[in-house]
Write a protein that holds these residues in place. Structure first.
Motif, PDB file in Angstrom:
ATOM      1  N   GLU A 132      28.114  36.521  91.467  1.00  0.00           N
ATOM      2  CA  GLU A 132      26.719  36.890  91.263  1.00  0.00           C
ATOM      3  C   GLU A 132      25.826  35.675  91.485  1.00  0.00           C
ATOM      4  O   GLU A 132      26.191  34.559  91.107  1.00  0.00           O
ATOM      5  CB  GLU A 132      26.486  37.391  89.832  1.00  0.00           C
ATOM      6  CG  GLU A 132      27.263  38.627  89.474  1.00  0.00           C
ATOM      7  CD  GLU A 132      27.055  39.038  88.030  1.00  0.00           C
ATOM      8  OE1 GLU A 132      27.072  40.245  87.781  1.00  0.00           O
ATOM      9  OE2 GLU A 132      26.904  38.162  87.150  1.00  0.00           O
ATOM     10  N   ALA A 133      24.654  35.913  92.072  1.00  0.00           N
ATOM     11  CA  ALA A 133      23.647  34.857  92.195  1.00  0.00           C
ATOM     12  C   ALA A 133      22.948  34.707  90.844  1.00  0.00           C
ATOM     13  O   ALA A 133      22.908  35.645  90.041  1.00  0.00           O
ATOM     14  CB  ALA A 133      22.631  35.224  93.270  1.00  0.00           C
ATOM     15  N   LEU A 134      22.398  33.535  90.604  1.00  0.00           N
ATOM     16  CA  LEU A 134      21.599  33.331  89.391  1.00  0.00           C
ATOM     17  C   LEU A 134      20.395  34.253  89.466  1.00  0.00           C
ATOM     18  O   LEU A 134      19.688  34.274  90.475  1.00  0.00           O
ATOM     19  CB  LEU A 134      21.144  31.870  89.286  1.00  0.00           C
ATOM     20  CG  LEU A 134      20.343  31.517  88.041  1.00  0.00           C
ATOM     21  CD1 LEU A 134      21.196  31.666  86.789  1.00  0.00           C
ATOM     22  CD2 LEU A 134      19.836  30.084  88.144  1.00  0.00           C
ATOM     23  N   PRO A 135      20.145  35.068  88.441  1.00  0.00           N
ATOM     24  CA  PRO A 135      19.006  35.984  88.510  1.00  0.00           C
ATOM     25  C   PRO A 135      17.682  35.221  88.501  1.00  0.00           C
ATOM     26  O   PRO A 135      17.606  34.077  88.063  1.00  0.00           O
ATOM     27  CB  PRO A 135      19.143  36.846  87.260  1.00  0.00           C
ATOM     28  CG  PRO A 135      20.008  36.070  86.339  1.00  0.00           C
ATOM     29  CD  PRO A 135      20.862  35.169  87.187  1.00  0.00           C
TER      30      PRO A 135
ATOM     31  N   LEU B 126      23.695  33.152  80.080  1.00  0.00           N
ATOM     32  CA  LEU B 126      24.846  32.262  80.137  1.00  0.00           C
ATOM     33  C   LEU B 126      25.446  32.472  81.513  1.00  0.00           C
ATOM     34  O   LEU B 126      25.753  33.597  81.897  1.00  0.00           O
ATOM     35  CB  LEU B 126      25.874  32.611  79.064  1.00  0.00           C
ATOM     36  CG  LEU B 126      27.184  31.813  79.149  1.00  0.00           C
ATOM     37  CD1 LEU B 126      26.950  30.338  78.821  1.00  0.00           C
ATOM     38  CD2 LEU B 126      28.237  32.404  78.234  1.00  0.00           C
ATOM     39  N   ARG B 127      25.570  31.406  82.266  1.00  0.00           N
ATOM     40  CA  ARG B 127      26.118  31.480  83.616  1.00  0.00           C
ATOM     41  C   ARG B 127      27.475  30.792  83.637  1.00  0.00           C
ATOM     42  O   ARG B 127      27.616  29.652  83.174  1.00  0.00           O
ATOM     43  CB  ARG B 127      25.176  30.823  84.616  1.00  0.00           C
ATOM     44  CG  ARG B 127      25.716  30.844  86.033  1.00  0.00           C
ATOM     45  CD  ARG B 127      24.617  30.766  87.058  1.00  0.00           C
ATOM     46  NE  ARG B 127      25.146  30.640  88.404  1.00  0.00           N
ATOM     47  CZ  ARG B 127      25.567  31.651  89.160  1.00  0.00           C
ATOM     48  NH1 ARG B 127      25.520  32.877  88.680  1.00  0.00           N
ATOM     49  NH2 ARG B 127      26.016  31.451  90.375  1.00  0.00           N
ATOM     50  N   LEU B 128      28.472  31.493  84.145  1.00  0.00           N
ATOM     51  CA  LEU B 128      29.800  30.938  84.338  1.00  0.00           C
ATOM     52  C   LEU B 128      29.952  30.665  85.822  1.00  0.00           C
ATOM     53  O   LEU B 128      29.748  31.567  86.643  1.00  0.00           O
ATOM     54  CB  LEU B 128      30.875  31.916  83.863  1.00  0.00           C
ATOM     55  CG  LEU B 128      30.720  32.457  82.438  1.00  0.00           C
ATOM     56  CD1 LEU B 128      31.878  33.381  82.087  1.00  0.00           C
ATOM     57  CD2 LEU B 128      30.574  31.344  81.423  1.00  0.00           C
TER      58      LEU B 128
ATOM     59  N   ASN C 168      26.896  36.099  85.426  1.00  0.00           N
ATOM     60  CA  ASN C 168      25.790  35.908  84.489  1.00  0.00           C
ATOM     61  C   ASN C 168      25.904  36.894  83.338  1.00  0.00           C
ATOM     62  O   ASN C 168      26.252  38.054  83.545  1.00  0.00           O
ATOM     63  CB  ASN C 168      24.457  36.152  85.205  1.00  0.00           C
ATOM     64  CG  ASN C 168      24.317  35.303  86.444  1.00  0.00           C
ATOM     65  OD1 ASN C 168      24.348  34.089  86.375  1.00  0.00           O
ATOM     66  ND2 ASN C 168      24.182  35.954  87.596  1.00  0.00           N
ATOM     67  N   TYR C 169      25.562  36.417  82.138  1.00  0.00           N
ATOM     68  CA  TYR C 169      25.557  37.244  80.946  1.00  0.00           C
ATOM     69  C   TYR C 169      24.219  37.057  80.249  1.00  0.00           C
ATOM     70  O   TYR C 169      23.844  35.926  79.910  1.00  0.00           O
ATOM     71  CB  TYR C 169      26.713  36.855  80.012  1.00  0.00           C
ATOM     72  CG  TYR C 169      28.045  37.137  80.673  1.00  0.00           C
ATOM     73  CD1 TYR C 169      28.643  38.381  80.532  1.00  0.00           C
ATOM     74  CD2 TYR C 169      28.657  36.187  81.479  1.00  0.00           C
ATOM     75  CE1 TYR C 169      29.837  38.660  81.170  1.00  0.00           C
ATOM     76  CE2 TYR C 169      29.845  36.459  82.128  1.00  0.00           C
ATOM     77  CZ  TYR C 169      30.428  37.703  81.966  1.00  0.00           C
ATOM     78  OH  TYR C 169      31.604  37.984  82.618  1.00  0.00           O
ATOM     79  N   THR C 170      23.513  38.141  80.040  1.00  0.00           N
ATOM     80  CA  THR C 170      22.200  38.091  79.402  1.00  0.00           C
ATOM     81  C   THR C 170      22.352  37.750  77.929  1.00  0.00           C
ATOM     82  O   THR C 170      23.160  38.358  77.218  1.00  0.00           O
ATOM     83  CB  THR C 170      21.479  39.448  79.556  1.00  0.00           C
ATOM     84  OG1 THR C 170      21.375  39.737  80.948  1.00  0.00           O
ATOM     85  CG2 THR C 170      20.108  39.417  78.921  1.00  0.00           C
ATOM     86  N   VAL C 171      21.584  36.787  77.485  1.00  0.00           N
ATOM     87  CA  VAL C 171      21.545  36.418  76.074  1.00  0.00           C
ATOM     88  C   VAL C 171      20.499  37.317  75.413  1.00  0.00           C
ATOM     89  O   VAL C 171      19.398  37.466  75.937  1.00  0.00           O
ATOM     90  CB  VAL C 171      21.162  34.925  75.900  1.00  0.00           C
ATOM     91  CG1 VAL C 171      21.030  34.566  74.435  1.00  0.00           C
ATOM     92  CG2 VAL C 171      22.189  34.034  76.593  1.00  0.00           C
ATOM     93  N   PRO C 172      20.828  37.955  74.282  1.00  0.00           N
ATOM     94  CA  PRO C 172      19.861  38.847  73.647  1.00  0.00           C
ATOM     95  C   PRO C 172      18.522  38.148  73.386  1.00  0.00           C
ATOM     96  O   PRO C 172      18.481  36.977  72.986  1.00  0.00           O
ATOM     97  CB  PRO C 172      20.537  39.232  72.323  1.00  0.00           C
ATOM     98  CG  PRO C 172      22.003  39.031  72.574  1.00  0.00           C
ATOM     99  CD  PRO C 172      22.090  37.877  73.532  1.00  0.00           C
ATOM    100  N   ALA C 173      17.432  38.881  73.647  1.00  0.00           N
ATOM    101  CA  ALA C 173      16.083  38.346  73.434  1.00  0.00           C
ATOM    102  C   ALA C 173      15.947  37.853  71.994  1.00  0.00           C
ATOM    103  O   ALA C 173      16.469  38.458  71.059  1.00  0.00           O
ATOM    104  CB  ALA C 173      15.044  39.420  73.730  1.00  0.00           C
ATOM    105  N   GLY C 174      15.269  36.739  71.833  1.00  0.00           N
ATOM    106  CA  GLY C 174      15.031  36.172  70.506  1.00  0.00           C
ATOM    107  C   GLY C 174      16.158  35.288  69.992  1.00  0.00           C
ATOM    108  O   GLY C 174      16.060  34.741  68.893  1.00  0.00           O
TER     109      GLY C 174
END
Length: 182
Positions: free
Chosen positions: A40-43, A99-101, A146-152
């Motif tokens: 995946e590309a960095l969003p 979080l990007r691996l 890429n894994y989205t970190v929860p908002a806040g």
């Protein structure tokens, strides 16, 4: 010698078949021979719908989104399975955090999840610790993802990124997240 009854043999065969089926479901031994590559590309930040007033009049160049900001990064260390690659936390232009691996290489396995932990990479061998945040199932055991970190979520309290087998409560590997100085 006593003769074993047919009923005993059939019962033993059924118990053995059920045990083998349960073992296959739990351990999924075929994953030792499979790989799943994700690249995946960095969003980037979500673009606004339609032109701004300045863009519509043609008086100025459209504003460029600022580059993603690296917040912390570290290299994976091996725990229960050979694991290598880099983990980094990134703030996107729209404020979202991921979080990007990168260049990940680990074993495929059953029920592997990606976590942020408040414990150091060495310490998560014995458990994720209080306050760990699950970011999702591991998408693939090879590549960039890429894994989205929860908002806040305040990333400053997390010390490592962890590949954790939830089914067997073991760490495949972890990376200490060291803040990047700007």
């Amino acid at each position: 010698m006593s003769r074993v009854s047919r009923r005993t043999v059939v019962s033993a065969a059924l118990v053995t078949a059920v045990a083998v089926a349960i073992g296959l479901c739990l351990f999924q031994p075929w994953t030792a021979f499979t790989d799943t590559r994700v690249d995946e590309a960095l969003p980037t930040a979500v673009e606004a719908a339609g032109p701004t007033a300045a863009e519509a009049t043609g008086k100025t160049e459209p504003a460029r989104d600022p580059a993603p900001e690296n917040l912390a990064e570290g290299s994976f260390v091996t725990h229960e399975h050979d694991t290598s690659g880099t983990a980094r936390t990134v703030r996107l232009a729209d404020g979202a955090q991921v979080l990007r691996l990168e260049d990940l290489r680990t074993s495929d396995g059953p029920d592997v999840r990606v976590y942020l932990s408040t414990r150091d990479a060495d310490d998560v061998r014995t458990g994720l610790g209080d306050g760990a945040v699950q970011l999702g199932e591991l998408k693939g055991n090879l590549g960039n993802q890429n894994y989205t970190v929860p908002a806040g979520t305040d990333l400053s309290g997390f010390r490592s990124a962890v590949l954790w087998c939830k089914r067997f409560s073991v760490s495949f590997g972890a990376a200490d997240l060291t803040p990047v100085t700007h």
